[in-house]
Design an enzyme around this catalytic site. Structure first.
Site, mmCIF file in Angstrom:
data_model
loop_
_atom_site.group_PDB
_atom_site.id
_atom_site.type_symbol
_atom_site.label_atom_id
_atom_site.label_comp_id
_atom_site.label_asym_id
_atom_site.label_seq_id
_atom_site.Cartn_x
_atom_site.Cartn_y
_atom_site.Cartn_z
ATOM 1 N N ASP A 175 3.733 1.526 8.049
ATOM 2 C CA ASP A 175 2.899 1.193 7.712
ATOM 3 C C ASP A 175 2.689 -0.339 6.728
ATOM 4 O OD1 ASP A 175 0.066 0.399 7.793
ATOM 5 O OD2 ASP A 175 -1.225 2.179 7.749
ATOM 6 N N ASN A 181 2.059 6.481 3.562
ATOM 7 C CA ASN A 181 2.743 5.897 3.951
ATOM 8 C C ASN A 181 4.649 6.102 3.459
ATOM 9 O OD1 ASN A 181 0.696 4.646 5.176
ATOM 10 N ND2 ASN A 181 0.361 2.869 3.889
ATOM 11 N N ASP A 200 0.860 -0.964 0.524
ATOM 12 C CA ASP A 200 -0.256 0.280 0.305
ATOM 13 C C ASP A 200 0.732 1.113 -0.336
ATOM 14 O OD1 ASP A 200 -2.391 1.097 -0.159
ATOM 15 O OD2 ASP A 200 -2.455 1.630 2.337
#
Length: 327
Positions: free
Chosen positions: A219, A207, A202
């Site tokens: 994350d 992030n 992701d």
């Protein structure tokens, strides 16, 4: 022990957050600040014997098993051991990074400063290319044993089934299913015979914490087995020509450390489309969480479904196109 009420996070009170942190041996000041997170609950907590607060992350009950979260932590730890800049969960005196308080699994992290990367700068793209090549070298060393694979079934078909059967307004159900069926015919074929590795999963700019010319990856909650290109396509933005220039810069830098997976370029639009389908299903699945309706007021309106179906039609056209670089 507290019982879970209407929604699992209803049971997570400020007092519980502070008690969970103190259970790990840290004395809190009572300062508590909720950070922007929806899938999980994340807080900044003041600590009495240190200037910097800690970040505590409470994993959404029922989403991940403990073994899956430990695999996430182990992957980021393996990356850190070869000097890849990642934000690691803190280990206690026994070496454990995953803890439990009542119904909740949680982890502690140091607070790290930084800002979102400016990826329109060519030098920054090169830095990201080298960083991801090194991360993927680690990711290819061994597979996940417990975490899932990004595939057409879980991200595509299961998401479409949930939305069409349990959420979408009736008048949009047929056009939604029609366009999704055509899309999945493309994606099912293209995702066959891929070679997934452990990836971040992701890697949008939110992030990545950019500090002192270094991208700190945060994350890993969505880390899973997937084609390496999954960590690359989300770094691209703008018109196709802009994206091609960005991609060329990433490829050149990536190849300094790892052979670039050129065969996976044809997967980018498939992965982009899967993310759109999965994100809509994610919002639908989480709509009973009281935090979601106020945060996403535009969701589940007629305007949203009209635009979502139009966006999927555009993606189908992209999947129909044949391009040597960005198909």
């Amino acid at each position: 022990m507290n019982t879970i009420s209407t929604h699992p996070y209803d049971a997570l009170t400020p007092e519980q957050v502070l008690s969970a942190v103190e259970q790990c041996g840290h004395f809190t000041t009572g300062s508590l600040y909720a950070l922007n997170s929806f899938e999980n609950r994340v807080y900044q907590v003041g600590i009495t014997d240190q200037a910097d607060p800690l970040i505590v992350k409470f994993y959404r009950p029922g989403r991940w098993q403990a073994a899956q979260i430990r695999e996430e932590h182990a992957f980021s730890q393996q990356a850190a051991e070869v000097d890849i800049p990642v934000v690691l969960p803190l280990a206690d005196v026994t070496g454990q990074t995953l803890h439990q308080y009542d119904e909740f699994l949680f982890a502690l992290f140091p607070r790290k400063g930084g800002h979102a990367p400016e990826l329109d700068h060519q030098d920054n793209l090169a830095i990201m290319g080298r960083t991801l090549a090194r991360l993927h070298l680690v990711g290819a060393q061994q597979p996940f044993q417990h975490r899932p694979t990004l595939d057409a079934t879980s991200f595509g078909h299961a998401s479409i089934e949930f939305v069409s059967e349990q959420f979408i307004p009736l008048e949009f159900r047929r056009p939604y299913l029609t366009i999704c069926q055509s899309i999945m015919e493309h994606i099912d074929e293209r995702l066959q015979n891929t070679q997934p590795i452990r990836v971040h999963g992701d890697l949008h700019v939110g992030n990545i914490l950019w500090r002192d010319e270094v991208p700190h990856l945060v994350d890993f909650d969505d880390s899973r087995m997937a084609p390496a290109i999954q960590d690359i396509w989300m770094l691209l933005s703008g018109h196709q020509d802009d994206q091609q220039r960005q991609l060329d810069k990433i490829i050149t830098a990536y190849q300094e450390f790892r052979d670039f997976p050129f065969k996976e370029l044809k997967l980018m639009e498939s992965l982009r489309t899967l993310r759109m389908i999965h994100h809509t299903a994610w919002l639908a699945r989480r709509w009973d969480d009281p935090a979601f309706p106020p945060a996403f007021p535009w969701f589940d309106t007629h305007q949203f479904w009209e635009q979502h179906i139009a966006d999927l039609q555009t993606q189908l056209q992209q999947l129909d196109r044949v391009s040597p670089g960005l198909s």
